[in-house]
Write an enzyme that holds these catalytic residues in place. Sequence first.
Site, mmCIF file in Angstrom:
data_model
loop_
_atom_site.group_PDB
_atom_site.id
_atom_site.type_symbol
_atom_site.label_atom_id
_atom_site.label_comp_id
_atom_site.label_asym_id
_atom_site.label_seq_id
_atom_site.Cartn_x
_atom_site.Cartn_y
_atom_site.Cartn_z
ATOM 1 N N THR A 26 0.862 -1.188 0.000
ATOM 2 C CA THR A 26 0.000 0.000 0.000
ATOM 3 C C THR A 26 0.898 1.238 0.000
ATOM 4 O O THR A 26 1.331 1.680 -1.051
ATOM 5 C CB THR A 26 -0.968 -0.006 1.199
ATOM 6 O OG1 THR A 26 -0.243 -0.256 2.411
ATOM 7 C CG2 THR A 26 -2.040 -1.071 1.027
ATOM 8 N N LYS A 42 3.925 -6.993 3.839
ATOM 9 C CA LYS A 42 3.674 -5.589 3.570
ATOM 10 C C LYS A 42 3.357 -4.920 4.897
ATOM 11 O O LYS A 42 2.907 -5.550 5.855
ATOM 12 C CB LYS A 42 2.523 -5.383 2.579
ATOM 13 C CG LYS A 42 1.145 -5.857 3.014
ATOM 14 C CD LYS A 42 0.339 -4.969 3.954
ATOM 15 C CE LYS A 42 0.233 -3.548 3.456
ATOM 16 N NZ LYS A 42 -0.607 -2.726 4.434
ATOM 17 N N THR A 45 -1.713 -5.128 12.032
ATOM 18 C CA THR A 45 -1.135 -4.019 11.281
ATOM 19 C C THR A 45 -0.232 -4.382 10.125
ATOM 20 O O THR A 45 0.537 -3.562 9.680
ATOM 21 C CB THR A 45 -0.333 -3.103 12.221
ATOM 22 O OG1 THR A 45 0.811 -3.800 12.684
ATOM 23 C CG2 THR A 45 -1.168 -2.665 13.382
ATOM 24 N N GLU A 48 6.190 4.629 7.373
ATOM 25 C CA GLU A 48 5.833 5.784 6.551
ATOM 26 C C GLU A 48 6.681 6.999 6.909
ATOM 27 O O GLU A 48 6.711 7.443 8.052
ATOM 28 C CB GLU A 48 4.346 6.102 6.734
ATOM 29 C CG GLU A 48 3.456 5.070 6.076
ATOM 30 C CD GLU A 48 1.990 5.250 6.386
ATOM 31 O OE1 GLU A 48 1.176 4.646 5.676
ATOM 32 O OE2 GLU A 48 1.665 5.973 7.338
#
EC number: 2.3.1.35
Length: 397
Positions: free
Chosen positions: A147, A173, A184, A270
Amino acid sequence: MKVIDGTIASPLGFSADGLHAGFKKRKMDFGWIVSEKPASVAGVYTTNKVIAAPLIVTKTSVKKAGKMRAIVVNSGVANSCTGTQGLEDAYTMQEWTAEKLGVEPDMIGVASTGIIGELLPMDTLKNGLSKLVVNGNANDFAKAILTTDTATKTIAVTETFGRDVVTMAGVAKGSGMIHPNMATMLGFITCDANISSDTLQLALSQNVEKTFNQITVDGDTSTNDMVLVMSNGCALNDEILPDTPEFDKFSKMLNFVMQELAKKIAKDGEGANKLIQVDVVNAPNALDARMMAKSVVGSSLVKTAIFGEDPNWGRILAAVGYAGVDVPVDNVDIMIGGLPVMLASSPVTFDDEEMKDIMHGDEVTITVDLHSGQEKGTAWGCDLSYDYVKINALYHT
């Protein structure tokens, strides 16, 4: 044990494929892993009270069948918080895949990841499924499950069991909403060892606490994510049984694969620039050590200090103190990159230039020595940057 340059399809009897179906605008978003014969299966699942439809379907099938032939995954749409229709769609996803492979639906695992609250576009799914092939491109599967990740995450190893060589591979992922317990992320592990589903579950459950459950990026727990392990016996080794040297060897193999995937996820948080590893040593027990390590690596203040390349020992000690562990903290040593910044719970002077070099690296290791026992625990995370806020502020709902 030997690390090899492999894919999720490296173990004997497995294949994988991935492609762009249309769940996302341009990137690959649909794929599967297929075993040529029924494989033993084990799983761990999100602890979030809100459980996505694909997890309900897969968890039910794993419990019912105890074997698996394939896992089919889409990214871009999570099929979470989608009510009765979402559950029906997840079962349809399972049934269509089973029809294509000529197997019973309960032999298929399904997984989805992406935006919460959107129904699966079933025409897109059907079209993508028609294009998936057995013996496809396993590297494309690793891309198709991503993602907000910036890189694929794979690992493959081999180990000898008697005269037989067993291969194990993993793919994962996960970039945001990383605070597993178990949650998660998506992780898939394939193996060609001869091992029962019950024994495989034992090995997975024993190792998840020390690996995937010890990573944190942002403290959020997802609704969708899980780890599934399939082992099909194609290596033709003697069956691996609990409480044997062979089980211990297999468990170490699984632990290594899971730990490497966990570290890759943490490093790809991220907006992350640095991987943070926290080792708590000389603790009274392993659970306390793991809790403290995760408390430190999960601290937003520690994360921002690492991003700013500031060796802020005060934030580290504070996170040790609020970890919820009843351990004396009046004789704690803290090292950053092996360089002491605190001894016996008091700060010490250190070489600024040496510390600057340590903090400037892309991996920073923090060691907390409790001097209270002989056990240890490790956790992994990443720094917290401006880009994390930007990525999540702009993410579509």
